[in-house]
Design a protein around this motif. Structure first.
Motif, short mmCIF file in Angstrom:
data_model
loop_
_atom_site.label_atom_id
_atom_site.label_comp_id
_atom_site.label_asym_id
_atom_site.label_seq_id
_atom_site.Cartn_x
_atom_site.Cartn_y
_atom_site.Cartn_z
N ILE A 59 0.92 -1.26 -0.09
CA ILE A 59 -0.04 -0.02 0.05
C ILE A 59 0.96 1.28 -0.24
O ILE A 59 1.87 1.25 0.94
CB ILE A 59 -1.09 -0.13 1.31
N VAL A 60 0.66 2.00 -0.95
CA VAL A 60 1.27 3.50 -0.75
C VAL A 60 0.35 4.65 -0.45
O VAL A 60 -0.86 4.49 -0.82
CB VAL A 60 1.67 3.83 -2.42
N GLY A 61 0.92 5.37 0.51
CA GLY A 61 -0.14 6.22 1.00
C GLY A 61 0.62 7.56 0.62
O GLY A 61 1.84 7.90 0.65
N ALA A 74 -2.70 -0.92 5.76
CA ALA A 74 -1.82 -1.91 5.48
C ALA A 74 -1.80 -2.95 6.86
O ALA A 74 -1.64 -4.05 6.39
CB ALA A 74 -0.30 -1.26 5.56
N VAL A 75 -1.67 -2.31 8.17
CA VAL A 75 -1.71 -3.32 9.19
C VAL A 75 -3.08 -4.04 8.98
O VAL A 75 -2.83 -5.21 9.30
CB VAL A 75 -1.72 -2.48 10.43
N ARG A 76 -4.05 -3.41 8.95
CA ARG A 76 -5.35 -4.27 8.93
C ARG A 76 -5.26 -5.54 7.61
O ARG A 76 -5.89 -6.70 7.95
CB ARG A 76 -6.58 -3.37 8.81
N ALA A 77 -4.87 -5.11 6.67
CA ALA A 77 -4.82 -6.13 5.39
C ALA A 77 -3.67 -6.82 5.40
O ALA A 77 -3.40 -7.75 4.58
CB ALA A 77 -4.97 -5.15 4.23
N GLY A 78 -2.78 -6.68 6.45
CA GLY A 78 -1.44 -7.59 6.57
C GLY A 78 -0.50 -7.31 5.33
O GLY A 78 0.12 -8.24 4.98
N LEU A 79 -0.36 -5.98 4.99
CA LEU A 79 0.49 -5.58 3.93
C LEU A 79 1.54 -4.61 4.44
O LEU A 79 1.28 -3.88 5.32
CB LEU A 79 -0.26 -5.01 2.62
N GLY A 80 2.49 -4.32 3.39
CA GLY A 80 3.72 -3.46 3.64
C GLY A 80 3.20 -1.85 3.42
O GLY A 80 2.22 -2.02 2.55
N GLU A 113 14.24 1.57 -3.27
CA GLU A 113 14.26 0.19 -3.15
C GLU A 113 12.78 -0.25 -2.46
O GLU A 113 12.88 -1.59 -2.30
CB GLU A 113 15.38 -0.28 -2.13
N ASP A 114 11.99 0.44 -2.29
CA ASP A 114 10.61 0.07 -1.68
C ASP A 114 9.89 -0.57 -2.37
O ASP A 114 8.80 -1.33 -2.07
CB ASP A 114 10.14 1.26 -0.87
N ALA A 146 6.72 -1.82 -10.57
CA ALA A 146 5.58 -2.09 -9.74
C ALA A 146 4.40 -2.18 -10.49
O ALA A 146 4.18 -1.24 -11.38
CB ALA A 146 5.36 -1.77 -8.39
N GLU A 147 3.18 -2.84 -10.25
CA GLU A 147 1.70 -2.74 -10.99
C GLU A 147 0.89 -2.12 -9.96
O GLU A 147 0.81 -2.27 -8.79
CB GLU A 147 1.09 -4.13 -11.18
N VAL A 148 0.25 -0.96 -10.60
CA VAL A 148 -0.84 -0.26 -9.83
C VAL A 148 -2.18 -1.17 -9.90
O VAL A 148 -2.57 -1.24 -11.10
CB VAL A 148 -0.98 1.14 -10.23
N VAL A 149 -2.63 -1.64 -8.98
CA VAL A 149 -3.91 -2.29 -8.97
C VAL A 149 -5.12 -1.41 -8.54
O VAL A 149 -6.22 -2.04 -8.81
CB VAL A 149 -3.88 -3.52 -8.11
N GLY A 150 -4.92 0.06 -8.21
CA GLY A 150 -6.08 0.61 -7.77
C GLY A 150 -5.57 2.12 -7.11
O GLY A 150 -4.66 1.94 -6.49
N LEU A 151 -6.54 2.62 -6.99
CA LEU A 151 -6.38 4.02 -6.40
C LEU A 151 -7.70 4.47 -5.54
O LEU A 151 -8.53 4.07 -6.40
CB LEU A 151 -6.18 5.38 -7.43
#
Length: 181
Positions: A59-61, A74-80, A113-114, A146-151
């Motif tokens: 997740i990009v914020g 990100a925490v709720r979904a278990g993602l970085g 590198e992120d 990277a691939e954008v899967v949505g906004l």
């Protein structure tokens, strides 16, 4: 909670502030929503559901209020969580992207590198206005491989035309707003 119930709850916690930051502007203040644990939890869960549904891996914020929303999602979904910052705020090697403002330009950055090939990225922000920051972030994410899967945004200010500017650059990825004004 239904989508309509979530929308009603969120809208009830967003305060209008007239003439801020300048005369003629009706500012949408989300701080009452953030202060309400029931509303903030409902928002976080709704955004996390979108991330899971799109099979995002990161997740990009977007700075600054996008950080407030994206980190708990990100925490709720278990993602970085990856922050996209204004230029000059990240140490180390960065990728940067300039974009147009009403009177000039601005620039956003991400650590080089992120993000990498194979990452499936959901962009989260509080408000979609003109789409400048989101558009620059889309470009940064793609340049990183990277691939954008949505906004996904809490609130879209439709009268400012951001969706029309961004949809051609989304490459078929969905643009979702929990509330459209």
């Amino acid at each position: 909670m239904t989508d309509a119930a979530i929308q009603e709850l969120l809208l009830s916690r967003i305060r209008d502030v007239a003439d801020y930051p300048k005369p003629g502007v009706m500012f949408k203040d989300i701080t009452p929503l953030l202060a309400d644990p029931v509303a903030f939890t409902a928002l976080t869960e709704a955004l996390a559901d979108v991330c899971v549904r799109t099979q995002a891996t990161k997740i990009v914020g977007l700075e600054a209020r996008g950080f407030i929303l994206a980190a708990p999602v990100a925490v709720r979904a278990g993602l970085g969580f990856i922050p996209v910052r204004k230029a000059g705020k990240l140490p180390g090697a960065t990728l940067s992207q300039a974009y147009e403002l009403e009177y000039g330009t601005a620039e956003v950055e991400v650590h080089a590198e992120d993000l990498a090939a194979g990452d499936r990225v959901m962009i989260i922000d509080d408000v979609l206005a003109t789409g400048g920051t989101a558009g620059a972030s889309l470009e940064l994410i793609r340049r990183a491989g990277a691939e954008v899967v949505g906004l996904t945004v809490l609130m879209e200010l439709a009268f400012l035309g951001g969706r029309a500017r961004l949809e051609p650059t989304l490459g078929g990825a969905p643009l979702e707003a929990l509330i459209t004004i």
